[in-house]
Design a protein around this motif. Structure first.
Motif: not given
Length: 280
Positions: A113-141
């Motif tokens: 699991i660690t290796n999968i997350v490590l090799t995944t472009p984390s910033i792209l995943i963060a962008i993808l997840i954040a784009s699904y939420f219309r309202v994002r709190s500081i805690e969510m980010v």
């Protein structure tokens, strides 16, 4: 015990410089809004005014006070960094410790699991997840960023703890019937406290930079204000092209200074606690 452990740091010039800069901005974020009681979102008729006695850092396109935005923005960005760091450190410590203590199939599964997350472009995943939420709190980010920073730390913790498992005092604890949890908490994790603290500093850095990056592309917090949001507003209103330097320079300088100070602190800690880098 903790004071004895960190005492050598205060003899390192790099650490003193880094911690001084960081504490300066930390105090600005905590105490600044208390003493400078100006609403950062209040609009006035003083549009795009340069620094003056009334507005020490000028105003933006909507007449909002830049200094008030900066003080609140520093507080929010540091909050994101700290929260993301706590999440990353917790996940990495749990996974790394379990892998080292349990070994076998548990170790193989967690490291996969660690290796999968490590090799995944984390910033792209963060962008993808954040784009699904219309309202994002500081805690969510902060949570989004914290969920993808930990893999390198988990691997490092696993390697260090596995080397400790061969020590005599650990074998004695195992013979005494210590549970895996007690073994990890009492014998293993305290031995890597300095490395964990150094990693925590780097996680704060990653959280601040990550929030600024998400905010610049419009995927940061939708409520409140942060240093990244200040830069986003400046970009949207073309402050750079129009020469409104008082709008984009302060948050940019704050981000660079905070993140640079954290890197200096981390480097100094590595020099002090790493025997291979320690100065003679």
């Amino acid at each position: 015990m903790f004071l004895i452990m960190i005492k050598p740091l205060f003899k390192n010039k790099k650490f003193l410089v880094g911690i001084s800069i960081f504490l300066f901005f930390l105090l600005l974020g905590i105490l600044g809004p208390v003493f400078y009681k100006v609403d950062p979102m209040e609009m006035t008729w003083d549009w795009e005014k340069p620094p003056s006695s009334e507005h020490p850092l000028g105003t933006d396109t909507y007449g909002r006070d830049i200094l008030a935005q900066l003080l609140h923005g520093i507080r929010a960005s540091l909050y994101v960094g700290f929260l993301a760091a706590v999440i990353s450190l917790s996940i990495g410590t749990v996974i790394g410790s379990l892998s080292a203590v349990k070994r076998g199939i548990v170790d193989d599964t967690l490291m996969a699991i660690t290796n999968i997350v490590l090799t995944t472009p984390s910033i792209l995943i963060a962008i993808l997840i954040a784009s699904y939420f219309r309202v994002r709190s500081i805690e969510m980010v902060a949570v989004i960023l914290g969920l993808f920073q930990w893999p390198w730390y988990a691997r490092a913790i696993r390697a260090q703890l596995m080397s400790l498992m061969a020590r005599d005092y650990v074998n004695l604890s195992i013979l005494a019937g210590y549970s895996d949890l007690r073994l990890a908490v009492e014998d293993l994790i305290p031995s890597i406290a300095t490395y964990a603290f150094m990693s925590f500093v780097l996680f704060i850095n990653g959280g601040i930079m990550g929030e600024a990056g998400l905010s610049l592309i419009g995927l940061g917090p939708t409520r409140g204000i942060s240093l990244g949001i200040m830069l986003q507003w400046a970009v949207l209103m073309e402050a750079v092209r129009r020469g409104l330097w008082w709008w984009f320079v302060p948050p940019g300088v704050a981000i660079v200074a905070i993140t640079a100070s954290l890197l200096v602190i981390s480097t100094a800690m590595d020099e002090v606690f790493n025997p291979r880098l320690r100065e003679e």
